[in-house]
Design a protein around this motif. Structure first.
Motif, PDB file in Angstrom:
ATOM      1  N   LYS A   1       0.860  -1.174   0.000  1.00  0.00           N
ATOM      2  CA  LYS A   1       0.000   0.000   0.000  1.00  0.00           C
ATOM      3  C   LYS A   1       0.899   1.228   0.000  1.00  0.00           C
ATOM      4  N   SER A   2       0.365   2.341  -0.453  1.00  0.00           N
ATOM      5  CA  SER A   2       1.148   3.564  -0.499  1.00  0.00           C
ATOM      6  C   SER A   2       0.489   4.648   0.337  1.00  0.00           C
ATOM      7  N   MET A   3       1.315   5.378   1.082  1.00  0.00           N
ATOM      8  CA  MET A   3       0.806   6.559   1.771  1.00  0.00           C
ATOM      9  C   MET A   3       0.235   7.535   0.753  1.00  0.00           C
ATOM     10  N   GLY A   4       0.726   7.433  -0.500  1.00  0.00           N
ATOM     11  CA  GLY A   4       0.244   8.293  -1.568  1.00  0.00           C
ATOM     12  C   GLY A   4      -1.212   8.064  -1.933  1.00  0.00           C
ATOM     13  N   ASP A   5      -1.797   6.944  -1.471  1.00  0.00           N
ATOM     14  CA  ASP A   5      -3.222   6.711  -1.701  1.00  0.00           C
ATOM     15  C   ASP A   5      -4.075   7.560  -0.762  1.00  0.00           C
ATOM     16  N   TYR A   6      -3.441   8.138   0.251  1.00  0.00           N
ATOM     17  CA  TYR A   6      -4.166   8.894   1.272  1.00  0.00           C
ATOM     18  C   TYR A   6      -3.679  10.338   1.382  1.00  0.00           C
ATOM     19  N   TYR A   7      -2.443  10.570   0.959  1.00  0.00           N
ATOM     20  CA  TYR A   7      -1.835  11.889   1.044  1.00  0.00           C
ATOM     21  C   TYR A   7      -1.229  12.242  -0.318  1.00  0.00           C
ATOM     22  N   SER A   8      -0.966  13.525  -0.519  1.00  0.00           N
ATOM     23  CA  SER A   8      -0.356  13.959  -1.772  1.00  0.00           C
ATOM     24  C   SER A   8       1.114  13.535  -1.814  1.00  0.00           C
ATOM     25  N   ASP A   9       1.705  13.587  -3.003  1.00  0.00           N
ATOM     26  CA  ASP A   9       3.119  13.235  -3.146  1.00  0.00           C
ATOM     27  C   ASP A   9       4.000  14.149  -2.295  1.00  0.00           C
ATOM     28  N   ASP A  10       3.681  15.436  -2.258  1.00  0.00           N
ATOM     29  CA  ASP A  10       4.466  16.366  -1.435  1.00  0.00           C
ATOM     30  C   ASP A  10       4.375  15.985   0.036  1.00  0.00           C
ATOM     31  N   GLU A  11       3.202  15.575   0.476  1.00  0.00           N
ATOM     32  CA  GLU A  11       3.031  15.186   1.883  1.00  0.00           C
ATOM     33  C   GLU A  11       3.773  13.898   2.190  1.00  0.00           C
ATOM     34  N   CYS A  12       3.782  12.967   1.237  1.00  0.00           N
ATOM     35  CA  CYS A  12       4.535  11.722   1.438  1.00  0.00           C
ATOM     36  C   CYS A  12       6.021  12.002   1.611  1.00  0.00           C
ATOM     37  N   THR A  13       6.521  12.980   0.874  1.00  0.00           N
ATOM     38  CA  THR A  13       7.947  13.291   0.916  1.00  0.00           C
ATOM     39  C   THR A  13       8.363  13.836   2.275  1.00  0.00           C
ATOM     40  N   VAL A  14       7.444  14.478   3.000  1.00  0.00           N
ATOM     41  CA  VAL A  14       7.780  15.062   4.305  1.00  0.00           C
ATOM     42  C   VAL A  14       6.970  14.400   5.416  1.00  0.00           C
ATOM     43  N   ALA A  15       6.741  13.103   5.283  1.00  0.00           N
ATOM     44  CA  ALA A  15       5.912  12.379   6.256  1.00  0.00           C
ATOM     45  C   ALA A  15       6.363  12.574   7.706  1.00  0.00           C
ATOM     46  N   PRO A  16       7.659  12.512   8.024  1.00  0.00           N
ATOM     47  CA  PRO A  16       8.052  12.714   9.428  1.00  0.00           C
ATOM     48  C   PRO A  16       7.659  14.086   9.969  1.00  0.00           C
ATOM     49  N   ALA A  17       7.691  15.119   9.111  1.00  0.00           N
ATOM     50  CA  ALA A  17       7.299  16.453   9.556  1.00  0.00           C
ATOM     51  C   ALA A  17       5.804  16.498   9.872  1.00  0.00           C
ATOM     52  N   ILE A  18       5.002  15.813   9.054  1.00  0.00           N
ATOM     53  CA  ILE A  18       3.556  15.754   9.321  1.00  0.00           C
ATOM     54  C   ILE A  18       3.300  15.003  10.623  1.00  0.00           C
ATOM     55  N   GLY A  19       3.953  13.864  10.794  1.00  0.00           N
ATOM     56  CA  GLY A  19       3.800  13.101  12.032  1.00  0.00           C
ATOM     57  C   GLY A  19       4.240  13.892  13.242  1.00  0.00           C
ATOM     58  N   THR A  20       5.297  14.686  13.072  1.00  0.00           N
ATOM     59  CA  THR A  20       5.790  15.525  14.170  1.00  0.00           C
ATOM     60  C   THR A  20       4.743  16.551  14.576  1.00  0.00           C
ATOM     61  N   ALA A  21       4.112  17.189  13.594  1.00  0.00           N
ATOM     62  CA  ALA A  21       3.060  18.169  13.897  1.00  0.00           C
ATOM     63  C   ALA A  21       1.875  17.498  14.593  1.00  0.00           C
ATOM     64  N   MET A  22       1.510  16.299  14.142  1.00  0.00           N
ATOM     65  CA  MET A  22       0.397  15.571  14.764  1.00  0.00           C
ATOM     66  C   MET A  22       0.708  15.216  16.217  1.00  0.00           C
ATOM     67  N   MET A  23       1.937  14.733  16.462  1.00  0.00           N
ATOM     68  CA  MET A  23       2.319  14.378  17.830  1.00  0.00           C
ATOM     69  C   MET A  23       2.356  15.615  18.722  1.00  0.00           C
ATOM     70  N   MET A  24       2.784  16.742  18.170  1.00  0.00           N
ATOM     71  CA  MET A  24       2.816  17.974  18.953  1.00  0.00           C
ATOM     72  C   MET A  24       1.410  18.416  19.315  1.00  0.00           C
ATOM     73  N   LYS A  25       0.476  18.285  18.377  1.00  0.00           N
ATOM     74  CA  LYS A  25      -0.919  18.645  18.671  1.00  0.00           C
ATOM     75  C   LYS A  25      -1.462  17.789  19.805  1.00  0.00           C
ATOM     76  N   ASN A  26      -1.195  16.494  19.760  1.00  0.00           N
ATOM     77  CA  ASN A  26      -1.669  15.604  20.818  1.00  0.00           C
ATOM     78  C   ASN A  26      -1.004  15.912  22.150  1.00  0.00           C
ATOM     79  N   TYR A  27       0.232  16.342  22.109  1.00  0.00           N
ATOM     80  CA  TYR A  27       0.986  16.699  23.318  1.00  0.00           C
ATOM     81  C   TYR A  27       0.332  17.887  24.054  1.00  0.00           C
ATOM     82  N   LEU A  28      -0.307  18.769  23.292  1.00  0.00           N
ATOM     83  CA  LEU A  28      -0.898  19.955  23.890  1.00  0.00           C
ATOM     84  C   LEU A  28      -2.224  19.680  24.583  1.00  0.00           C
ATOM     85  N   LYS A  29      -2.812  18.509  24.341  1.00  0.00           N
ATOM     86  CA  LYS A  29      -4.135  18.213  24.920  1.00  0.00           C
ATOM     87  C   LYS A  29      -4.050  18.069  26.443  1.00  0.00           C
TER      88      LYS A  29
END
Length: 340
Positions: A312-340
């Motif tokens: 399966k490809s992350m590209g089926d769910y996210y754009s190619d640009d988003e796939c290229t920076v997946a760790p940055a997206i995950g980092t932002a998501m983890m930071m959002k959860n950290y603030l809860k």
């Protein structure tokens, strides 16, 4: 609410800004910059601000998450020195909350100072958060410009046997090979051509980006790192660099010869990743793979298919640009959860 996630690598610094509305993702915007930390680490602060400003004013950012692998750059004598230097730079830049991705969760600066190595090369933890939403039981493979992460996920949680880069290099979970910056002679000792076997010149004459440029698998825009000889990034210039690997030039080797050599090197790099993937797959009993990163189609998917694994490809769910920076997206998501 806007949360920025940075993945600060040794060569590339990636950014994802996630705009949340009622705790739901409204929009994701991404960018990156080639920043060779081994010689330009003093430019990190300005680069981070410039990346954000390309997307929105810095004062619109409500929180910043940081993951990093740049602590390994030889601008620093130790990883601890690198982590603390990068964190100090980040703390001076932002007035909003800043958190650091660790091997377990998100740390404050005070917590990071107590154990800096918990933050070193933990960006794969952030990526695993995204992949686990796509497939609960799988192996995710993320091939970027420089390295390949191969991380098992079971019951929606990463279960890597190694934690640090040092440990993961012994478990099949880290392969230091990538789509752009890899020295071809690091994984190829010789090249067959016209019925003969040619040993390679162990010099940094060409990189993997040259191979994928010649084969038409990446664009000149994708070729975001420096070239080995300081020349341009066209197909002809890439072919010239590949020829040097065999102590030749374009007067000696034809276009067809270069394509044959590039194809062989591509297959050798796929096998390099497949060997490590097989180790993880056999050990964990997992036969599904989710691929991401710049090399998701060029290398990750090819390696998985060579082993008969479901892809399966992350590209089926996210754009190619988003796939290229997946760790940055995950980092932002983890930071959002950290603030809860």
């Amino acid at each position: 609410m806007k949360v920025a996630g940075f993945d600060i690598g040794g060569a590339n610094t990636d950014l994802a800004i996630i705009d949340y509305e009622n705790d739901e993702i409204k929009e994701i915007k991404t960018d990156f910059e080639f920043l060779p930390m081994w010689c330009e680490n003093d430019r990190l602060g300005s680069a981070l601000i410039e990346l954000i400003e390309k997307i929105c004013p810095v004062d619109e950012i409500d929180a910043v998450g940081i993951s990093m692998t740049a602590e390994l750059a030889d601008a620093f004598e130790t990883k601890t020195e690198g982590v603390l230097d990068i964190a100090t730079t980040c703390e001076k830049l932002f007035e909003c909350p800043v958190g650091y991705i660790s091997l377990g969760n998100v740390l404050s600066l005070a917590e990071l100072v107590q154990n800096p190595l918990e933050v070193a090369a933990a960006n794969w933890v952030a990526t695993s958060q995204i992949i686990a939403e796509i497939e609960k039981d799988c192996i995710f493979i993320d091939t970027g410009s420089t390295t390949t992460d191969i991380i098992p996920i079971k019951d929606g949680k990463e279960c890597a046997k190694g934690r640090t880069d040092f440990e993961r290099s012994a478990t099949g979970e880290l392969v230091y090979t990538g789509t752009l910056r890899t020295n071809l002679t690091s994984f190829v000792d010789s090249v067959p051509l016209k019925g003969k076997e040619y040993r390679v010149a162990s010099e940094l004459f060409a990189s993997s980006a040259d191979v994928y440029t010649v084969l038409g698998l990446i664009s000149e825009d994708d070729y975001s790192c420096n070239t080995s000889d300081g020349a341009g990034k066209s197909k002809e210039e890439s072919a010239r660099r590949i020829a040097r690997v065999l102590c030749a030039d374009l007067d000696i080797l034809s276009k067809e010869d270069i394509l044959e050599i590039a194809d062989y090197i591509h297959k050798a790099q796929v096998k390099q990743i497949a060997d490590a993937l097989k180790e993880v797959s056999d050990r964990e009993g997992l036969d599904k793979v989710v691929v991401t990163g710049l090399g998701k189609d060029i290398l990750c998917a090819e390696a998985a298919k060579s082993l008969g694994l479901e892809v399966k490809s992350m590209g089926d769910y996210y754009s190619d640009d988003e796939c290229t920076v997946a760790p940055a997206i995950g980092t932002a998501m983890m930071m959002k959860n950290y603030l809860k």
